[in-house]
Each structure stands twice: as structure tokens, then as C-alpha cells.
Design an enzyme around this catalytic site. Structure first.
Site, PDB file in Angstrom:
ATOM      1  N   SER A 116       0.818  -1.195   0.000  1.00 48.61           N
ATOM      2  CA  SER A 116       0.000   0.000   0.000  1.00 48.61           C
ATOM      3  C   SER A 116       0.855   1.249   0.000  1.00 48.61           C
ATOM      4  CB  SER A 116      -0.897  -0.003   1.238  1.00 48.61           C
ATOM      5  OG  SER A 116      -1.624   1.195   1.319  1.00 48.61           O
ATOM      6  N   HIS A 121      -1.436  15.757  -0.261  1.00 49.62           N
ATOM      7  CA  HIS A 121      -0.909  17.007  -0.804  1.00 49.62           C
ATOM      8  C   HIS A 121      -1.852  18.121  -0.361  1.00 49.62           C
ATOM      9  CE1 HIS A 121       1.574  14.493  -3.425  1.00 49.62           C
ATOM     10  NE2 HIS A 121       0.467  13.840  -3.751  1.00 49.62           N
ATOM     11  N   CYS A 144      -3.430  -3.194  -2.022  1.00 49.53           N
ATOM     12  CA  CYS A 144      -3.497  -4.369  -2.890  1.00 49.53           C
ATOM     13  C   CYS A 144      -3.735  -5.584  -2.005  1.00 49.53           C
ATOM     14  CB  CYS A 144      -2.203  -4.560  -3.675  1.00 49.53           C
ATOM     15  SG  CYS A 144      -1.839  -3.246  -4.842  1.00 49.53           S
TER      16      CYS A 144
END
Length: 271
Positions: A116, A121, A144
Site C-alpha cells: 500500500s 498534498h 493491494c
């Protein structure tokens, strides 16, 4: 399909599940000095060190080991943090809750990731003329394997109080069962809203835009009610001149609706 109704896979679960969402904070800063102070305040509150602390806490809550941290502050403002993580040992995949319901709150979250990354941001900005300032944080949790990052959503919304939230969730790729049949999603989902707790539903107006056949889900949220004083930076309602409070409220409401609906809207006074 096993006797308990679960899919028996051939090897590793190769599905990638991505949860991306933006949180928005909107305020009114009356003067150029107040705008600068607001941007400086936001930039300090959400600098790279602080964001790393927040995301590291998320990793701990969902049971992930941090492999690498990349972080950067920007001039004149803004910051980015990306954390690469791996799962803690998972004893039994049957222990993973894949039902369509809200995830637990921070004090009781237990989840696991296979591979992962978590990143954030920030984008502080201000309107040059009408005093509106907006802060946006863009967050992504990608996994995943067995666990869906939707189980962390309830915690994150509680952690990051916001005026507006836009959420995207998508499952990509496929995994195979022992007969070689491809499976493009491994859990039930009708709406992201079903993973959000009732207290959040009570606070926000929510709207869905989903493409079920492509395993793409989108939910946008906006606060139902607000107190104008909470949106004024460096001043109060009592400091505003006659009719100014109404004008500021209209500007804030217009800004929030434009963000919520994703399009520009005409001024009410011009119609």
C-alpha cells in the site's frame, strides 16, 4: 466457492483498491493581512512534519508497517507526504471484515494491508478580491489484497473535520479463483455512504455518482448548517458593517456550492 460462501483464490489477491478524497476548508479573511495570516496558519498546521504525524497515525491504526517516508514543504505554501507501507502479519484472511458498513472509530480500528501507499498534498489559496480563502487536502489510500481502504474512511472523516468532502473509490485489476475464473471485485458495495457512520450522515448532505459496472464509486458531502463566526478569520460577525454579514454569507455559500457541484454559479444578486 467454499462452503462458507467465500471465494477460494488461486494464490495472491491481485485487486488494487484506491480511496481518494479531497477535504475543503473555507473561510473569509477581510483584509490582505488576514488572508496572509490565514495561509500562514494553514501552512503551519499542515506542514510536512505534521502531515507525516497524521499519516503515521493512520498507518498504526490500520495495522501497517512503514517502509519509507517522502515529504516536502513548498514555497510559498503547501506540502506533500507519501508513505510506502506493508501489512503486518495476517493470521487468517477470514478475520478481515469485508461487509458494507462503517469502519470503526480510531480507538478500535484493526485492519491489515498487503502492499500500500498513503499520500497527501495540500493546496491553500485565496481569492484576490472578495476575501474567500480555501484550503484543500488531497488524500489517497491505495491497497493491494484483501482489505479495502474504505474501512479507514470513517476514521479519516472524523479526524479531518471539513466543510466539503469529495470521495472516489475504485477497484482495479482482477484476481482468480482456483478454477481460473476472474473476479473484478471481492466485496459488496452499493455506495460509499454505507461505510460512513450515522453521526456523519446527520451533519452532511450527501450525493452519489456511481458507475457500478466499472466498479467506480463517487460521493460528495457538504455540511448542512454552519455558524458564520466559525468562517471568519481574524474578525467576528460583530465587527462587520451593516448588511456585510449577509454579503459574506452569500459569498461563502456560493463558494461551497461551487465546490460541491463542481461548476461555477452566477451571483444571486445579478439574477
Amino acid at each position: 466457492m467454499s462452503s462458507n460462501g467465500k471465494i477460494t483464490l488461486q494464490g495472491f489477491n491481485n485487486l488494487t483498491k484506491s480511496l481518494s478524497f479531497c477535504i475543503y476548508d473555507v473561510c473569509y479573511a477581510q483584509t490582505a493581512e488576514q488572508k496572509a495570516e490565514y495561509i500562514e496558519y494553514i501552512d503551519e498546521q499542515y506542514n510536512a512534519d505534521r502531515l507525516t504525524e497524521i499519516l503515521s497515525e493512520v498507518c498504526d491504526i490500520i495495522g501497517a508497517n512503514i517502509l519509507n517516508v517522502a515529504r516536502q514543504d513548498y514555497e510559498p505554501q503547501g506540502a506533500s507526504v507519501t508513505i510506502l507501507v506493508a501489512e503486518e502479519p495476517l493470521k487468517d484472511s477470514d478475520d478481515v471484515d469485508k461487509t458494507e458498513q462503517p469502519g470503526p472509530l480510531p480507538d478500535s480500528v484493526v485492519a491489515h494491508l498487503d502492499k500500500s501507499h498513503i499520500c497527501v498534498h495540500t493546496y491553500p489559496e485565496s481569492h484576490p478580491d472578495d476575501g474567500i480563502c480555501t484550503f484543500r487536502a488531497d488524500i489517497e489510500v491505495s491497497t493491494c489484497g484483501i482489505i479495502s481502504p474504505l474501512k479507514a474512511l470513517n476514521y479519516l472523516i472524523h479526524k479531518l473535520e471539513s466543510d466539503i468532502v469529495t470521495i472516489d473509490y475504485r477497484v482495479r485489476g482482477f484476481t482468480r479463483d482456483i478454477k481460473g475464473v476472474k473476479h473484478y471485485i471481492d466485496h459488496d458495495i452499493n455506495s460509499i455512504q454505507n461505510f460512513i457512520s450515522q453521526d456523519i450522515h446527520d451533519q452532511y448532505r450527501m450525493l452519489d455518482v456511481n458507475v457500478y459496472q466499472e466498479n467506480i464509486f463517487h460521493t460528495k458531502m457538504m455540511l448542512n448548517d454552519y455558524d458564520l463566526d466559525q468562517y471568519l478569520f481574524g474578525t467576528t460577525v460583530n465587527d462587520l458593517k451593516d448588511n456585510e454579514a449577509e454579503e459574506v454569507s452569500e459569498r461563502l455559500f456560493k463558494e461551497m456550492n461551487e465546490i460541491f457541484y463542481g461548476r461555477n454559479m452566477p451571483d444571486m444578486k445579478n439574477n
